[in-house]
Structures are given as C-alpha cells and as structure tokens.
Design an enzyme around this catalytic site. Structure first.
Site, mmCIF file in Angstrom:
data_model
loop_
_atom_site.group_PDB
_atom_site.id
_atom_site.type_symbol
_atom_site.label_atom_id
_atom_site.label_comp_id
_atom_site.label_asym_id
_atom_site.label_seq_id
_atom_site.Cartn_x
_atom_site.Cartn_y
_atom_site.Cartn_z
ATOM 1 N N SER A 203 -10.450 56.358 16.822
ATOM 2 C CA SER A 203 -9.920 55.366 17.754
ATOM 3 C C SER A 203 -9.148 56.035 18.878
ATOM 4 C CB SER A 203 -9.002 54.396 16.998
ATOM 5 O OG SER A 203 -8.257 53.603 17.887
ATOM 6 N N TYR B 254 -2.015 52.247 11.913
ATOM 7 C CA TYR B 254 -3.465 52.239 12.163
ATOM 8 C C TYR B 254 -3.892 53.549 12.815
ATOM 9 C CZ TYR B 254 -7.888 51.202 14.488
ATOM 10 O OH TYR B 254 -9.181 51.264 14.945
#
Length: 336
Positions: free
Chosen positions: A127, A152
């Site tokens: 990501s 995350y």
C-alpha cells in the site's frame, strides 16, 4: 496456468480475477466474505466471475492455517496473487486485532503455502500508506519507509519484510505492489468515490478531512489490473547490482521486488469532489473537518521502474474514470 487469488470477492480481487480469466488462465478465488462492508456487494462481484469459464470459488479465511495448508496441497497452484487483507486506515484504530489476524497471520499462511508447494511467483498487495511520515514527493520505491502512521500501514510494511525473508531463505520469488488510491466500478463503499457519490445523490453532507487540503494519486482500476497482470508474468530474479553496504529497499540479492502502482498525478481533494459533482449533476454540501489520525496529506507515486520493467502506463483521466464509476453506481443502485 492455475492461479490462486485471495480476496477474490474484493474490489481489486474481482477485477484481477476477471482479467486473468479473460487471458485464458484458470483461477481459484478465495475470500472469507466478512462483514467489514456490505456482503451483498462481495457476492455480486463473485456473480460476475461465475459467468466466466475456469473460475472456482472457495469460501475460506486466509488466517485459517489448516484450511490454507489443505488448499495449497490439493490444488497445485503455479502462481499466487494475494489481495486478501483487512483494509482501511481509520478502521485500524478501532479494531487493530482484525489487521493482525488477516494481514500478518493470514499473510504468513500464504507464504507458507507458497514455500511448501513450490509456487513460481507470489504477487501481493502492499500500500501507498507504507510511506507514512515520508514527505519527499513523488514517493519512490527506493525511499525509506520505516515510519508508518497507522497499524494498517505497519502491517503492509510487515508484509514486505516477511516476503523478503521467504525470498531470501527459500528462494520464493515475491513482488510487492504498493497501490495508490484505487477507484472505479465495483469499488468499496467505505472509500471516498462511493461515499461522496452516495451522499451527493441523497442530499447528505460529505465529510471533507483536513479542510480539503489533501492530495491523492487516484488510480483507475483498469490501470491497476493491467499492472498486476503484467507483473505476474515478470518473475523477479536476484539483483546482481545489490549492495549489502548500501541496500536498496526495492530489490535484493534474493528474488524480491517492490513497485508502486499509481497514476503519477496527484489530484487535490476539492478538484476530486468537483469532478464527482459534475458527473452526478449536483453540488455537494461539505462538512469541513480536521485531519484524521493515521491519514497523510498527500500521496504521489513514482512509477518509472514499473514502466521500465513491464511497460506499465496509466491511461484513464480522472473525469472519464469518475464518470465510469458514477454510471456504475447509479446502475448498481437502480438510480439511473
């Protein structure tokens, strides 16, 4: 070729599976169909895949060790695309344990399956959030990413480290792809294109964080899928120029690579909202809010390495991509 796609009922997973099926590959998709967002959307994505030959679906959670071991042993996959993850930066502040279960334990089970069954190539989703406190623009794969600002992001950085370990110890070829704000038809309802479109159509205010002073490298789903499909066939080899005294974070003396997949064109949040307003045909009522914990002000992908290695080139302009999304949203929700 038989390919395993984890997270096949997800936004990117469905589109990647469809592309590989259209290329004539056999695809086994797995997903746990959790309730993080509307399960009906996930089920309807799967219906799109069931229309195509050579697709099978297994409801399975990648954090289930024995089930993953049995799946890998039974199926004889050649390549794996890991897109299953607990997504969402803000939700990681509410339920951190979900991220460890899926993104760490689940990813370990994927790595172990690949290791023991001799997988040719593991491609996995990282990501843009891994860049964290880094403010050097554009974000480059050779930059340091040791300062994530959400759990995350930390789990995605951990995935890259875990993959490198398996590439080094077991010679497993792995490629991590740092996705930048992917949008398009069948997109997630917790992301801004869906949230903004729905709120504008229903005359509800939209939440605009950091008072709109944000930029995102919005990347259309078809461009992302093109990059994933191309990189799946580019099995990494050890980098002959890797220097242990000055290590490159994006490569290794092991068969390991990291790439960005983005549009290389950051868009101001207010411009993005205006584009949605134009596509919807209505003005938004904006609720200006402060910066949220875990967010970053700007994302901007450097994609030169992906261009060089597989000829990747994003093609979708924002206005056309938003029109495609809004048309899908209206059709899917019977608002056309």
């Amino acid at each position: 070729m038989k390919v395993l796609i984890t997270g096949a009922a997800g936004f990117i997973g469905m589109h990647v599976a469809r592309r590989l099926l259209e290329q004539g590959r056999e695809v086994v998709g797995i997903d746990n169909l959790n309730s993080y967002y509307d399960v009906r959307l996930k089920e309807n994505r799967l219906k799109q895949l069931f229309r195509l030959p050579r697709f099978r679906f297994v409801k399975l959670d990648i954090s289930d060790r024995s089930a993953m071991e049995n799946l890998f042993a039974a199926e004889g996959f050649q390549r794996v695309v890991n897109l299953a993850a607990q997504a969402g930066v803000r939700y990681s502040l509410k339920d951190p344990h979900a991220y460890i279960s899926s993104n760490i334990i689940g990813f370990l089970n994927v790595l172990e399956g690949c290791r023991h069954e001799g997988i040719e190539h593991l491609v996995y989703a990282s990501s843009s959030s891994v860049y964290g406190l880094n403010t050097s623009m554009p974000f480059g794969i050779h930059d340091n990413v040791d300062h994530p600002v959400s759990l995350y992001a930390a789990t995605k950085k951990s995935n890259e480290l875990m993959a490198h370990t398996y590439s080094h110890l077991y010679g497993l070829p792995t490629t991590g792809l740092r996705f930048f704000t992917v949008y398009g038809p069948w997109g997630r309802p917790d992301m801004s294109p869906y949230l903004f479109t729905e709120s504008i159509l229903k005359d509800r205010p939209i939440e605009v964080f950091n008072n709109g002073r944000m930029k995102r490298d919005f990347t259309y789903i078809d461009d992302v899928v093109d990059g994933v499909a191309r990189i799946l066939d580019k099995i990494p080899e050890p980098d002959a120029n890797f220097q242990c005294m000055n290590p490159d974070p994006a490569s290794s003396q092991a068969p390991y690579r990291i790439y960005n997949i983005g549009n290389h064109n950051p868009i101001e949040l207010m411009t993005f909202i205006e584009t949605i307003e134009k596509a919807v045909g209505k003005r938004a009522v904006k609720n200006l809010l402060p910066m949220q914990p875990g967010d970053v002000e700007e994302t901007y992908a450097e994609i030169e390495e992906l261009r060089q290695i597989v000829g990747f080139e994003p093609h979708m302009p924002l206005d056309k991509g938003i029109n495609e999304f809004v048309n899908w949203y209206k059709s899917y929700n019977s608002l056309a």
